[in-house]
Design a protein around this motif. Structure first.
Motif, PDB file in Angstrom:
ATOM      1  N   THR A 195     -18.768  -0.554  -8.440  1.00  0.00           N
ATOM      2  CA  THR A 195     -18.500  -1.083  -9.828  1.00  0.00           C
ATOM      3  C   THR A 195     -17.025  -0.583 -10.335  1.00  0.00           C
ATOM      4  O   THR A 195     -16.614   0.424 -10.019  1.00  0.00           O
ATOM      5  CB  THR A 195     -19.501  -0.750 -10.851  1.00  0.00           C
ATOM      6  OG1 THR A 195     -19.743   0.335 -11.006  1.00  0.00           O
ATOM      7  CG2 THR A 195     -20.600  -1.562 -10.159  1.00  0.00           C
ATOM      8  N   VAL A 229     -18.564  -3.721 -13.968  1.00  0.00           N
ATOM      9  CA  VAL A 229     -18.092  -5.045 -13.293  1.00  0.00           C
ATOM     10  C   VAL A 229     -18.307  -4.883 -11.822  1.00  0.00           C
ATOM     11  O   VAL A 229     -17.713  -3.870 -11.235  1.00  0.00           O
ATOM     12  CB  VAL A 229     -16.622  -5.436 -13.576  1.00  0.00           C
ATOM     13  CG1 VAL A 229     -16.298  -6.730 -12.801  1.00  0.00           C
ATOM     14  CG2 VAL A 229     -16.588  -5.703 -15.035  1.00  0.00           C
ATOM     15  N   LEU A 237     -17.914  -4.631  -7.834  1.00  0.00           N
ATOM     16  CA  LEU A 237     -17.084  -4.819  -6.814  1.00  0.00           C
ATOM     17  C   LEU A 237     -17.284  -4.801  -5.500  1.00  0.00           C
ATOM     18  O   LEU A 237     -18.343  -3.835  -5.192  1.00  0.00           O
ATOM     19  CB  LEU A 237     -15.837  -3.736  -7.139  1.00  0.00           C
ATOM     20  CG  LEU A 237     -15.254  -3.659  -8.475  1.00  0.00           C
ATOM     21  CD1 LEU A 237     -14.539  -2.345  -8.752  1.00  0.00           C
ATOM     22  CD2 LEU A 237     -14.207  -4.858  -8.838  1.00  0.00           C
ATOM     23  N   LEU A 278      -9.930  -4.085  -6.536  1.00  0.00           N
ATOM     24  CA  LEU A 278     -10.321  -5.452  -6.845  1.00  0.00           C
ATOM     25  C   LEU A 278      -9.744  -6.159  -5.865  1.00  0.00           C
ATOM     26  O   LEU A 278      -8.561  -6.481  -5.368  1.00  0.00           O
ATOM     27  CB  LEU A 278      -9.433  -5.910  -8.150  1.00  0.00           C
ATOM     28  CG  LEU A 278      -9.786  -7.181  -8.466  1.00  0.00           C
ATOM     29  CD1 LEU A 278     -11.380  -7.452  -9.149  1.00  0.00           C
ATOM     30  CD2 LEU A 278      -8.824  -7.451  -9.926  1.00  0.00           C
ATOM     31  N   LEU A 333      -9.858  -3.016 -15.045  1.00  0.00           N
ATOM     32  CA  LEU A 333     -11.116  -2.312 -14.416  1.00  0.00           C
ATOM     33  C   LEU A 333     -10.947  -0.775 -13.761  1.00  0.00           C
ATOM     34  O   LEU A 333     -11.785  -0.485 -13.154  1.00  0.00           O
ATOM     35  CB  LEU A 333     -11.540  -3.329 -13.236  1.00  0.00           C
ATOM     36  CG  LEU A 333     -11.741  -4.581 -13.665  1.00  0.00           C
ATOM     37  CD1 LEU A 333     -12.219  -5.522 -12.323  1.00  0.00           C
ATOM     38  CD2 LEU A 333     -13.125  -4.574 -14.732  1.00  0.00           C
ATOM     39  N   ASP A 361     -13.701 -10.253  -4.570  1.00  0.00           N
ATOM     40  CA  ASP A 361     -14.176 -10.275  -6.064  1.00  0.00           C
ATOM     41  C   ASP A 361     -13.850 -11.474  -6.881  1.00  0.00           C
ATOM     42  O   ASP A 361     -14.287 -11.995  -7.398  1.00  0.00           O
ATOM     43  CB  ASP A 361     -13.838  -9.028  -6.619  1.00  0.00           C
ATOM     44  CG  ASP A 361     -14.321  -7.773  -5.775  1.00  0.00           C
ATOM     45  OD1 ASP A 361     -15.354  -7.355  -5.681  1.00  0.00           O
ATOM     46  OD2 ASP A 361     -13.470  -6.769  -5.706  1.00  0.00           O
ATOM     47  N   VAL A 362     -12.600 -11.731  -6.558  1.00  0.00           N
ATOM     48  CA  VAL A 362     -11.863 -12.779  -7.051  1.00  0.00           C
ATOM     49  C   VAL A 362     -11.005 -13.675  -6.192  1.00  0.00           C
ATOM     50  O   VAL A 362     -10.549 -13.095  -5.228  1.00  0.00           O
ATOM     51  CB  VAL A 362     -11.138 -12.649  -8.596  1.00  0.00           C
ATOM     52  CG1 VAL A 362     -11.982 -11.848  -9.567  1.00  0.00           C
ATOM     53  CG2 VAL A 362      -9.867 -11.404  -8.133  1.00  0.00           C
ATOM     54  N   SER A 396     -12.391 -18.509 -14.106  1.00  0.00           N
ATOM     55  CA  SER A 396     -12.050 -18.041 -15.504  1.00  0.00           C
ATOM     56  C   SER A 396     -11.484 -19.123 -16.711  1.00  0.00           C
ATOM     57  O   SER A 396     -11.690 -20.250 -15.926  1.00  0.00           O
ATOM     58  CB  SER A 396     -10.964 -17.277 -15.456  1.00  0.00           C
ATOM     59  OG  SER A 396      -9.574 -17.835 -14.793  1.00  0.00           O
ATOM     60  N   MET A 426     -14.382 -16.907  -9.018  1.00  0.00           N
ATOM     61  CA  MET A 426     -15.345 -15.663  -8.775  1.00  0.00           C
ATOM     62  C   MET A 426     -16.623 -16.469  -8.273  1.00  0.00           C
ATOM     63  O   MET A 426     -16.882 -17.488  -8.452  1.00  0.00           O
ATOM     64  CB  MET A 426     -15.383 -14.691  -9.877  1.00  0.00           C
ATOM     65  CG  MET A 426     -16.153 -15.604 -11.150  1.00  0.00           C
ATOM     66  SD  MET A 426     -15.316 -14.886 -12.586  1.00  0.00           S
ATOM     67  CE  MET A 426     -13.596 -15.207 -12.505  1.00  0.00           C
ATOM     68  N   ASN A 464     -21.169 -14.686 -11.703  1.00  0.00           N
ATOM     69  CA  ASN A 464     -20.709 -13.044 -11.968  1.00  0.00           C
ATOM     70  C   ASN A 464     -20.020 -13.254 -13.404  1.00  0.00           C
ATOM     71  O   ASN A 464     -18.867 -13.297 -13.752  1.00  0.00           O
ATOM     72  CB  ASN A 464     -19.652 -12.896 -10.771  1.00  0.00           C
ATOM     73  CG  ASN A 464     -19.217 -11.531 -10.871  1.00  0.00           C
ATOM     74  OD1 ASN A 464     -19.497 -10.465 -12.073  1.00  0.00           O
ATOM     75  ND2 ASN A 464     -18.657 -11.029  -9.899  1.00  0.00           N
ATOM     76  N   MET A 495     -17.568 -10.182 -14.246  1.00  0.00           N
ATOM     77  CA  MET A 495     -16.049 -10.493 -13.736  1.00  0.00           C
ATOM     78  C   MET A 495     -15.582 -11.404 -14.519  1.00  0.00           C
ATOM     79  O   MET A 495     -14.356 -11.297 -14.866  1.00  0.00           O
ATOM     80  CB  MET A 495     -16.109 -10.916 -12.409  1.00  0.00           C
ATOM     81  CG  MET A 495     -14.665 -10.974 -11.735  1.00  0.00           C
ATOM     82  SD  MET A 495     -13.823  -9.165 -11.702  1.00  0.00           S
ATOM     83  CE  MET A 495     -14.538  -8.717 -10.342  1.00  0.00           C
ATOM     84  N   LYS A 496     -16.217 -12.496 -15.030  1.00  0.00           N
ATOM     85  CA  LYS A 496     -15.521 -13.509 -15.634  1.00  0.00           C
ATOM     86  C   LYS A 496     -14.829 -13.236 -17.032  1.00  0.00           C
ATOM     87  O   LYS A 496     -13.860 -13.421 -17.565  1.00  0.00           O
ATOM     88  CB  LYS A 496     -16.407 -14.772 -15.910  1.00  0.00           C
ATOM     89  CG  LYS A 496     -15.760 -15.956 -16.828  1.00  0.00           C
ATOM     90  CD  LYS A 496     -16.772 -17.181 -16.756  1.00  0.00           C
ATOM     91  CE  LYS A 496     -16.338 -17.935 -18.153  1.00  0.00           C
ATOM     92  NZ  LYS A 496     -15.045 -18.611 -17.964  1.00  0.00           N
TER      93      LYS A 496
END
Length: 268
Positions: free
Chosen positions: A33, A38, A40, A46, A80, A106-107, A125, A229, A233, A236-237
Motif C-alpha cells: 500500500t 492505496v 499497490l 506505483l 503516495l 496499478d494504473v 480518473s 485503473m 479501485n 486509487m481513483k
C-alpha cells in the motif's frame, strides 16, 4: 523524493491478457500500500502500464521513459510516497482490463480516451487531457477534409478510437490496422499508406519534428484522456483525481503542458 523511472518490457503481456480475458488466469490481491492505504502491486512503487511509443505522452529517450503522461503520474506517485515504475505492454489488454486483472500495474497512462465501452472493463480518473483525432499525410499529398481521403489507404492503430472513427466514417477509403503508432507512421513513410489517423497531439508533434509531413485536418470528436485503473479501485481513483486537481489548482499542470507542447494548456 528522488524521481526514478524504469522501463520493463513485458514479453508475456499478450498471453497474460488472453488468460485473464478467458478466465484462465487467477487474480491476486495487491501486496503493498501507499500513503492513505492505496493498494499497490509492488512495495514502494506505483507501477504504470503504458504502450510505447506515443510521443510526447510517453516515449523512450536516452534509456528513460519520458513524456507528458509520465510527469502527471510522477505527481501521483509523489502523493503516495513512492516512485513510479513503467511497464510497456500491448494497448488492448490495458483497455480490456487484463493488465489490471493480472496485477501487472496499478494504473495505466497511455493517452487513453475515456469511452463507455472501456468503462465497462476499467475505471478512469476524471479527464486530464482534451483530445481530438487528426489526419497526417506527406506534405505533397495533403488533404483538407474527409472527401479528400477517397481511394486512399489510411493507417490506424489497433484498439484505438481513431480506428473506430475511420472504420465508421471513411467508407470510400481503405483502413489498414497496425499494432502501434510507429508502425502506422512507418507505413506512411514507405508508401504502404497514404494517411494516418490518430490523436491530434501525437500527430502534430510528429509533423513538427519530421520534415515532409503535414496535418491535413482535425476531427472534433470531443475526446478526453483518463488515467486507468482496476475496476472498483476507489482509493486509487481518489488519489489520482486529487492529484490532477492539485496540479491544475497550483499551476503545475500548465507547466507540464507547456514543457511538452510548447504552449499554455487550454482554458477549461
Amino acid at each position: 523524493m528522488k524521481r526514478r523511472i524504469t522501463l520493463a518490457a513485458v514479453a508475456a503481456g499478450a498471453m497474460l491478457a488472453l488468460s485473464a480475458c478467458g478466465g484462465g488466469g487467477s487474480e491476486s490481491e495487491p501486496a503493498a500500500t501507499g500513503e492513505g492505504g492505496v493498494p499497490l502491486v509492488k512495495e514502494g512503487k506505483l507501477t504504470t502500464c503504458t504502450h510505447l511509443s506515443y510521443q510526447p505522452f510517453q516515449f523512450e529517450k536516452d534509456g528513460e521513459v519520458v513524456g507528458f503522461d509520465v510527469d502527471v503520474v510522477d505527481a501521483v506517485a509523489e502523493k503516495l510516497g513512492v516512485e513510479q515504475e513503467i511497464v510497456n505492454v500491448p494497448f488492448e489488454p490495458i483497455t480490456a482490463g487484463a493488465s489490471f486483472a493480472q496485477n501487472q500495474c496499478d494504473v495505466a497512462a497511455a493517452a487513453i480516451t475515456i469511452t463507455p465501452e472501456r468503462q465497462e472493463a476499467i475505471d478512469f480518473s476524471e479527464p486530464y487531457f482534451a483530445a481530438n483525432q487528426a489526419i497526417l499525410t506527406k506534405s505533397d499529398k495533403s488533404v483538407k477534409d474527409a472527401a479528400g481521403l477517397k481511394g486512399m489507404k489510411i493507417a490506424a492503430q489497433s484498439g484505438t478510437t481513431g480506428l473506430d472513427y475511420a472504420t465508421e466514417n471513411f467508407k470510400d477509403a481503405e483502413v489498414i490496422t497496425y499494432e502501434d503508432l510507429p508502425l502506422s507512421l512507418e507505413a506512411l513513410k514507405n508508401g504502404q499508406a497514404d494517411a494516418v489517423i490518430n490523436d491530434n497531439g501525437v500527430l502534430y508533434d510528429y509533423a513538427a519534428n519530421n520534415e515532409g509531413f503535414a496535418i491535413g485536418f482535425d476531427i472534433d470528436t470531443g475526446e478526453n484522456y483518463g488515467i486507468a485503473m482496476k475496476k472498483g479501485n476507489t482509493a486509487m481513483k481518489k488519489a489520482v483525481d486529487d492529484t490532477v486537481k492539485e496540479l491544475k489548482d497550483t499551476g503545475k499542470y500548465n507547466e507540464i503542458y507547456k514543457k511538452w507542447f510548447g504552449k499554455d494548456a487550454p482554458k477549461e
